[in-house]
Design a protein around this motif. Structure first.
Motif, PDB file in Angstrom:
ATOM      1  N   ASP A  55      34.359  -5.962  26.651  1.00 45.06           N
ATOM      2  CA  ASP A  55      33.243  -6.779  27.117  1.00 45.06           C
ATOM      3  C   ASP A  55      31.999  -5.908  27.266  1.00 45.06           C
ATOM      4  O   ASP A  55      32.077  -4.738  27.640  1.00 45.06           O
ATOM      5  CB  ASP A  55      33.604  -7.427  28.457  1.00 45.06           C
ATOM      6  N   TRP A  56      30.846  -6.485  26.982  1.00 45.76           N
ATOM      7  CA  TRP A  56      29.584  -5.754  27.063  1.00 45.76           C
ATOM      8  C   TRP A  56      29.193  -5.467  28.514  1.00 45.76           C
ATOM      9  O   TRP A  56      28.833  -4.358  28.867  1.00 45.76           O
ATOM     10  CB  TRP A  56      28.493  -6.560  26.364  1.00 45.76           C
ATOM     11  N   THR A  83      30.923 -10.307  23.784  1.00 39.48           N
ATOM     12  CA  THR A  83      29.641 -10.391  24.475  1.00 39.48           C
ATOM     13  C   THR A  83      29.181 -11.831  24.629  1.00 39.48           C
ATOM     14  O   THR A  83      29.370 -12.652  23.738  1.00 39.48           O
ATOM     15  CB  THR A  83      28.553  -9.591  23.728  1.00 39.48           C
ATOM     16  N   CYS A  85      26.121 -12.419  24.968  1.00 35.84           N
ATOM     17  CA  CYS A  85      24.776 -12.381  24.401  1.00 35.84           C
ATOM     18  C   CYS A  85      24.836 -12.583  22.894  1.00 35.84           C
ATOM     19  O   CYS A  85      25.620 -11.928  22.220  1.00 35.84           O
ATOM     20  CB  CYS A  85      24.106 -11.045  24.695  1.00 35.84           C
ATOM     21  N   ASP A  90      21.542  -6.679  20.578  1.00 35.61           N
ATOM     22  CA  ASP A  90      22.757  -6.215  21.237  1.00 35.61           C
ATOM     23  C   ASP A  90      23.867  -5.983  20.220  1.00 35.61           C
ATOM     24  O   ASP A  90      24.623  -5.003  20.310  1.00 35.61           O
ATOM     25  CB  ASP A  90      23.221  -7.236  22.277  1.00 35.61           C
ATOM     26  N   TYR A 102      32.385  -7.771  16.428  1.00 34.73           N
ATOM     27  CA  TYR A 102      31.985  -8.377  17.700  1.00 34.73           C
ATOM     28  C   TYR A 102      32.252  -9.873  17.651  1.00 34.73           C
ATOM     29  O   TYR A 102      32.272 -10.490  16.590  1.00 34.73           O
ATOM     30  CB  TYR A 102      30.502  -8.109  18.014  1.00 34.73           C
ATOM     31  N   THR A 104      31.044 -13.397  19.926  1.00 38.58           N
ATOM     32  CA  THR A 104      30.181 -13.930  20.981  1.00 38.58           C
ATOM     33  C   THR A 104      30.957 -14.931  21.825  1.00 38.58           C
ATOM     34  O   THR A 104      31.615 -15.830  21.298  1.00 38.58           O
ATOM     35  CB  THR A 104      28.949 -14.619  20.364  1.00 38.58           C
TER      36      THR A 104
END
Length: 228
Positions: A55-56, A83, A85, A90, A102, A104
């Motif tokens: 997780d970011w 993330t 975001c 990012d 990644y 979202t």
């Protein structure tokens, strides 16, 4: 083969949900809820972590810092950023720092499972990098170490340090360079940390009545002997 996944997520409900789904799919799963504990698990886990879901926004250390440190410890371990975001900056920052993919949030579990399958398909198709030196055999892809034909267990940090020496075989490397490349440039420890880990490695990979594979170069650092 059952892969070992580390979930780094500070939202318990999401972490528990993903963990349950991955276990159902026959993955081994470890969990961490902050950046510091994630790094501790990543470095000491046995068997080694095969992939990280990161997780970011997590406590103590943010995801981007954790990513960079993990890549210093074990560069080949795939890391997927989770993330909330969808800001492209990012995503670019994560990929530039070494993230392999990644997703979202919110996301469907089927998408995550598909991303994992893709990661491991690429991994299994990649060629294995094996180093052999005298009685030492190290497989970087399988993350295994053999001494005189017997498997020895190394921590993540020990394995990363040994890999670093093998990749710089015959070259004198300073303690400062080792700290930067293996521990990371943001590591605030002392250079004698390297000396301690070299002692740990020697205790595990050197044979009795044999010259140590890792040579001390007085006043500079270390060199892995370049003799077969």
């Amino acid at each position: 083969m059952s892969y070992h996944v580390l979930i780094v997520e500070d939202e318990p409900s999401l972490s528990d949900y993903v963990k349950k789904e991955l276990i159902f799919e026959d993955y081994q799963v470890s969990t961490a809820f902050d950046g510091l504990s994630a790094l501790e698990i990543f470095e000491t886990a046995k068997p080694a972590i095969d992939v990280v879901l990161l997780d970011w926004m997590i406590p103590k250390l943010d995801g981007l810092t954790v990513l960079r440190r993990m890549k210093k410890i074990q560069p080949d371990t795939p890391i997927i950023f989770l993330t909330a975001c969808d800001y492209i900056g990012d995503k670019v920052a994560g990929l530039d720092a070494g993230a392999d993919d990644y997703i979202t949030k919110p996301f469907e579990i089927e998408e995550l499972l598909a991303r994992l399958r893709l990661i491991f398909r690429k991994w299994s198709n990649s060629s294995s990098k094996v180093y052999e030196l005298d009685y030492l055999k190290v497989d970087l892809s399988a993350h295994t170490t053999e001494v005189a034909g017997k498997t020895v267990n190394l921590t993540q940090r020990e394995f990363s340090l040994l890999s670093y020496f093998l990749e710089h075989r015959g070259i004198v490397v300073s303690r400062a360079d080792i700290l930067d490349d293996v521990w990371g440039m943001d590591f605030d420890g002392q250079e004698n940390t390297v000396d301690a880990y070299v002692r740990y490695l020697r205790a595990k990979i050197d044979l009795p009545n044999h010259k140590s594979l890792i040579e001390t170069v007085r006043g500079i650092g270390y060199r892995l002997n370049n003799e077969n």
